[in-house]
Design an enzyme around this catalytic site. Structure first.
Site, PDB file in Angstrom:
ATOM      1  N   ASP A 285      11.359 -19.706  11.832  1.00 21.20           N
ATOM      2  CA  ASP A 285      11.501 -20.675  10.817  1.00 21.20           C
ATOM      3  C   ASP A 285      11.770 -20.138   9.538  1.00 21.20           C
ATOM      4  O   ASP A 285      10.845 -19.446   9.023  1.00 21.20           O
ATOM      5  CB  ASP A 285      10.190 -21.871  10.761  1.00 21.20           C
ATOM      6  CG  ASP A 285      10.316 -22.679   9.827  1.00 21.20           C
ATOM      7  OD1 ASP A 285      11.231 -23.551  10.052  1.00 21.20           O
ATOM      8  OD2 ASP A 285       9.680 -22.719   8.685  1.00 21.20           O
TER       9      ASP A 285
ATOM     10  N   GLU B 117      16.566 -18.917  12.760  1.00 16.42           N
ATOM     11  CA  GLU B 117      16.779 -20.341  12.082  1.00 16.42           C
ATOM     12  C   GLU B 117      17.541 -20.060  10.623  1.00 16.42           C
ATOM     13  O   GLU B 117      16.765 -19.987   9.588  1.00 16.42           O
ATOM     14  CB  GLU B 117      15.764 -21.088  11.970  1.00 16.42           C
ATOM     15  CG  GLU B 117      16.102 -22.496  11.463  1.00 16.42           C
ATOM     16  CD  GLU B 117      15.485 -23.252  10.187  1.00 16.42           C
ATOM     17  OE1 GLU B 117      15.977 -24.192   9.698  1.00 16.42           O
ATOM     18  OE2 GLU B 117      14.804 -22.493   9.522  1.00 16.42           O
TER      19      GLU B 117
END
Ligand code: GLC
Ligand code: GLC
Length: 645
Positions: A286, A328
């Site tokens: 993330d 990501e």
């Protein structure tokens, strides 16, 4: 420094003090083997990041012990999986792969409920399941779980650690790879490290970026983006417990970790191995672009961010090699590519394809899509894209302004147009979407909405207009056909397979109403699943159409390990690409991005070679090649090349 001599000397010293008591003799041998293999690389990376510190060796030694402990705790089943994956590392490139991303609570209430939904996942063909963060996090707003208070504790609204363990096993038995979030750029301000920092513990204050006054933050701020300008300006928040400014790229309650401190690297590695040992097969990194800050830069995509991720990857190769990383990075296309490597992130979201699919639906002009994919689609044959159309986040228009410029498209103006098109401010638009993260200083924003609503279904149903509905259904299937066939893991966002519409209930919820992304975070009820089975509704047409596409994908190896060539179709609204497998089978995918018929020359598409091409989606056979193919509005053809007649 003679790095080779130094790594050998360090490794020797570490091995003498290493406690391997938790392992059998055989396991010790495996661990030492992997350590020997990885150590030169890991050592070089860590020297680059932390080598200037007088206490470097202390942290290095501690790290290797952490890896040994993580490996010792890994179950036998997972160790077998490690071996299987090492023997067949390209498992994620197969045509059987199909991903889904969902929130546990929205999809199934809780973890136990999710376990009961496994048959639905299996029936849909899912082999990869990304569960949005399910860890302990602050009550109320927790950024959808992306503020983690304890990586080792399941959020009690979703169930217990035992429930997660059982779910992980049940998914493995059903042939579904579990994917978890590795939220490692920040913790919540309720994580024990943050609580200790608030209480004045210097050791933990050094886990974060904390400042007595605004002087240094202001210097950094000169070059930083604002990610959530609607909730707070700037990137720093005042913490009245410690009387310090804290770096918070996202919300005030998400404290950025300080990776210049090797104690943070080691502590987070320990958490990472805990997640790996739960049985997940991929970790979604993330916000990985933000993990390294460098004064005078925008503090995104820094060279040392790459070194850190490679070092984490190397740690996994030693202690849990079955686990791969998914990047990501929602950043400039050139920067996205830099994270993709066997030794960094084996998988990556493809935000460029995602954004340009929406761009092309709006413009009905495929030039930008075609040229951008020709420039940026190809990645290492060891890696794979994760192709998606919608996800839990907003759509940012991350195309390359230089590529747009070559076509006479001004990036700034064009993004304004796209924002207007998708937020109902552009006359004649089919989309129903919501603006997100509006920046009061520059008017910039991003777009939210469910796939079905953005593709026109909400408007079609509201106006009870059969043509609009038909187009919306066709758009939905066409965009899914692209992620299913262009190469990589297709990732369906839960609810999109049922064409669910925007959910505006977040507007009534105090912990959500400031964050429009909730409009596309939609519960998937049994009633929705049942409704999609009711013949001839738009939901049914999407669900059954998608089933057909998925079934075909799984049937032909050309959807798996194959190369992709993006074709220049010389026809504004047509997007085309060819997939070629090692055995020579070829698939030509052609999409019509407009509500008008299109004719496209078969010669341009490379069909004029006398081969027989069969459309897998209709009865059309191209043999010998006609001069032109005709595509109905939003029609997709999947032309498979079989033997010449
Ligand atoms: C990622 C997540 C997003 C979250 C942010 C901060 O971009 O996808 O939902 O807000 O990171 O963790
Ligand atoms: C991400 C991105 C940003 C995205 C956001 C979540 O990390 O960089 O573009 O929209 O966080 O909303």
């Amino acid at each position: 420094m003679d790095i080779e001599r130094e790594y050998k000397r360090s490794l020797e010293r570490i091995l003498t003090g290493l406690d391997l008591s938790g392992m059998s003799k055989r396991e010790q041998a495996v661990f030492i083997d992997r350590l020997n293999e990885q150590f030169p690389r890991l050592f070089a990376l860590l020297v680059e990041i932390y080598g200037q510190r007088y206490d470097f060796f202390y942290y290095l030694q501690q790290l290797v012990q952490t890896l040994a402990n993580g490996f010792a705790k890994r179950s036998n089943v997972l160790k077998q999986k490690d071996n299987a994956r090492l023997a067949a590392p390209h498992w994620y490139q197969g045509e059987n792969m199909l991903g889904m991303a969902c929130y546990v609570d929205l999809f199934a209430g809780d973890l136990k409920g999710l376990q009961q939904r496994i048959p639905y996942l299996v029936e849909t063909g899912i082999t990869y399941l990304h569960l949005m963060p399910l860890y302990d996090s602050p009550k109320g707003d927790s950024d959808g779980g992306y503020a983690v208070s304890d990586y080792r504790k399941v959020n009690d609204t979703l169930g217990s650690n035992k429930d997660l363990e059982e779910l992980s096993k049940a998914l493995a038995e059903a042939g579904i790879s579990l994917v978890l979030d590795f939220v490692f750029n920040h913790t919540s301000d309720e994580h024990p490290w943050a609580l200790a920092a608030k209480a004045g513990d210097q050791k933990y204050q050094e886990f974060y970026y904390m400042f007595d006054d605004k002087h240094v933050p202001d210097e950094y701020e000169k070059h930083l983006r604002e990610i959530f300008p609607q909730v707070r300006r700037g990137n720093f928040s005042w913490d009245s417990d410690s009387n310090k400014w804290v770096w918070t790229t996202f919300n005030n309650f998400q404290w950025d970790l300080n990776y210049t401190n090797p104690a943070v690297f080691n502590a987070i590695t320990d958490e990472m191995l805990y997640l790996a040992n739960l049985g997940c097969e991929a970790l979604r990194l993330d916000a990985l672009a933000f993990i390294w800050k460098e004064m005078g830069t925008n503090c995104e995509n820094q060279a040392k961010a790459h070194s850190l991720i490679q070092a984490f990857n190397s740690c996994l190769q030693i202690a849990a090699p079955a686990v791969v990383f998914k990047s990501e990075a929602i950043v400039h296309p050139d920067e996205v590519l830099k994270y993709i490597d066997k030794q960094e992130c084996q998988l990556s979201y493809n935000p460029l394809l995602m954004a340009l699919i929406w761009n092309t639906l709006a413009t009905r002009d495929t030039h930008l899509l075609t040229e951008s994919m020709q420039k940026s689609f190809e990645i290492s044959p060891d890696c794979a894209w994760v192709n998606y159309v919608r996800c839990h986040d907003d759509i940012g228009w991350t195309f390359d302004d230089a590529v747009a410029g070559q076509q006479g498209v001004n990036g700034y103006d064009h993004r304004r147009f796209l924002n207007q098109f998708y937020t109902g401010r552009f006359e004649g638009s089919f989309a129903t979407g919501v603006a997100f993260g509006e920046n009061p200083s520059n008017g910039d924003c991003r777009v939210c909405g469910s796939l079905a609503s953005l593709a026109g279904l909400e408007q079609g149903i509201e106006q009870n207009n059969a043509t609009l509905i038909e187009h919306a259904v066709a758009r939905n299937l066409m965009v899914h056909s692209i992620i299913l066939s262009i190469g990589g893991i297709p990732l369906i966002y839960s609810g999109d397979e049922l064409a669910l519409l925007n959910d505006y209930s977040y507007e009534q919820d105090d912990s959500k109403k400031h964050d429009e992304r909730w409009v596309q975070r939609i519960p998937v009820t049994d009633a929705d699943i049942q409704a999609s089975k009711k013949k001839d509704t738009p939901q049914n047409r999407v669900a059954t159409g998608l089933k057909t596409l998925i079934g075909l994908r799984k049937q032909y190896s050309v959807f798996g390990q194959a190369s992709t060539r993006i074709i220049t179709p010389h026809q504004n609204a047509v997007f085309a690409y060819q997939r070629t497998a090692k055995d020579g089978t070829s698939l030509l995918a052609i999409c019509n991005f407009s509500e008008h018929k299109q004719r496209v020359s078969s010669i341009t598409l490379g069909l004029g070679n006398g081969d027989v091409w069969q459309d897998l989606l209709s009865s059309v056979r191209v043999s010998p090649a006609p001069q032109e193919l005709e595509l109905a509005p939003y029609q997709v053809m999947w032309l498979l090349n079989s033997q010449p007649v």
